[in-house]
Design an enzyme around this catalytic site. Structure first.
Site, PDB file in Angstrom:
ATOM      1  N   ASP A   1      -1.863  -0.682   5.726  1.00  0.00           N
ATOM      2  CA  ASP A   1      -2.136   0.193   7.115  1.00  0.00           C
ATOM      3  C   ASP A   1      -3.261   0.346   7.615  1.00  0.00           C
ATOM      4  OD1 ASP A   1      -2.746   1.878   5.052  1.00  0.00           O
ATOM      5  OD2 ASP A   1      -2.046   3.576   6.493  1.00  0.00           O
TER       6      ASP A   1
ATOM      7  N   ASP B   1      -0.042   5.176   0.965  1.00  0.00           N
ATOM      8  CA  ASP B   1      -0.213   6.249   1.913  1.00  0.00           C
ATOM      9  C   ASP B   1      -0.135   5.388   3.390  1.00  0.00           C
ATOM     10  OD1 ASP B   1      -1.300   9.070   0.604  1.00  0.00           O
ATOM     11  OD2 ASP B   1      -1.851   7.413  -0.409  1.00  0.00           O
TER      12      ASP B   1
ATOM     13  N   ASP C   1       0.947  -1.184  -0.088  1.00  0.00           N
ATOM     14  CA  ASP C   1       0.048  -0.117   0.034  1.00  0.00           C
ATOM     15  C   ASP C   1       1.052   1.184   0.017  1.00  0.00           C
ATOM     16  OD1 ASP C   1      -2.580   1.600   0.848  1.00  0.00           O
ATOM     17  OD2 ASP C   1      -1.194   1.860   2.575  1.00  0.00           O
TER      18      ASP C   1
HETATM   19  O1  LIG Z   1      -5.360   7.824  -1.031  1.00  0.00           O
HETATM   20  C1  LIG Z   1      -5.725   7.527  -0.121  1.00  0.00           C
HETATM   21  O2  LIG Z   1      -6.774   7.709   0.398  1.00  0.00           O
HETATM   22  C2  LIG Z   1      -5.171   6.129   0.410  1.00  0.00           C
HETATM   23  O3  LIG Z   1      -4.408   5.799   0.071  1.00  0.00           O
HETATM   24  P1  LIG Z   1      -3.718   4.212  -0.009  1.00  0.00           P
HETATM   25  O4  LIG Z   1      -4.523   3.165  -0.354  1.00  0.00           O
HETATM   26  O5  LIG Z   1      -2.409   4.235  -0.606  1.00  0.00           O
HETATM   27  O6  LIG Z   1      -3.680   4.135   1.681  1.00  0.00           O
HETATM   28 MG   LIG Z   2      -2.674   3.109   3.275  1.00  0.00          MG
END
Ligand SMILES: O=C(O)COP(=O)(O)O
Ligand SMILES: [Mg+2]
Length: 229
Positions: A178, A17, A15
């Site tokens: 996360d 963020d 993942d």
């Molecule tokens: O852009 C987002 O809201 C979250 O992105 P992610 O899936 O990389 O945690």
């Molecule tokens: Mg994330």
């Protein structure tokens, strides 16, 4: 479900963020520039962190309404989204950096011969420049953003797409994420799931999640897996 370690897998999906990159400072700065344009007060970083996870549109809606699911006035939303996208595009990697152990973990996984992919709910127009600016882009054979496929996490579609891409079974794929979105997507797809405790799980402890392991870093995660290829 508890699995024996090391897990025998063939591909690792990470993942973005809150797992690869600490993007909250740049996300908060863009949100606060948007709010300033609208003549509204800024949102504190700790609150903004709880809004991350379901893509850019939902983040802007949460910033505008202060609620996780509420729908703002459509005209206000369209205007605010354009402001947000402009600000974030200009400052997507000003402060965003890999978390400790990310580069080392990816190096270890690459050396072990795993197929590597990045699956994020972030829009593609931000994902690619961010991975390039932080020099992580080259690790991934496949990058799926929130708007690459018709559905994003917590839907299992991106993970199943990655399984097809790598010609592997879902149980041969490990997602490292996360948040609840990652855990739900992995369980729905039948993949393994590790979570890191340092990211953005809507302000909730990751200990609550149904996962195979909570790992302190990607480097530590690399020690719990074995290449079954
Ligand atoms: O852009 C987002 O809201 C979250 O992105 P992610 O899936 O990389 O945690
Ligand atoms: Mg994330």
């Amino acid at each position: 479900m508890s699995a024996p370690f090391p897990l025998d897998i063939k591909a690792v999906v990470v993942d973005l963020d809150g797992t690869l990159l600490d993007t909250a400072p740049d996300l908060a700065a863009a949100a606060n520039r948007m709010l300033a344009d609208l003549g509204r007060p800024p949102v504190p970083m700790e609150v903004l962190k709880t809004y991350i996870g379901n893509g850019v549109s939902r983040l802007v809606k949460r910033v505008l309404t202060g609620d996780m699911q509420a729908e703002p006035d459509p005209e206000l939303f369209d205007h605010a989204l354009k402001l947000y996208q402009r600000h974030y595009a200009l400052h997507v990697a000003d402060a965003s950096r890999p978390f400790p152990g990310v580069r080392e973990g990816l190096e270890a996984m690459k050396a072990a011969g795993f197929n590597l992919a990045c699956i994020t709910n972030k829009a593609e127009q931000f994902t690619i420049p961010l991975l390039l600016a932080t020099h992580l882009h080259g690790y991934f054979e496949l990058i799926l953003s929130g708007d690459t496929l018709p559905r994003k996490k917590p839907d299992p579609l991106p993970l199943l797409h990655a399984c097809e891409h790598f010609r592997i079974a879902p149980q041969e794929l490990l997602l490292i994420g996360d948040s609840l979105n990652d855990a739900q997507a992995a369980r729905a797809a039948g993949c393994h799931i590790f979570v890191v405790p340092y990211g953005y799980n809507r302000g909730r402890p990751v200990a609550e999640l149904d996962v195979d392991a909570v790992v302190p870093s990607l480097l530590e995660a690399s020690k719990l897996i074995r290449n079954a290829a």
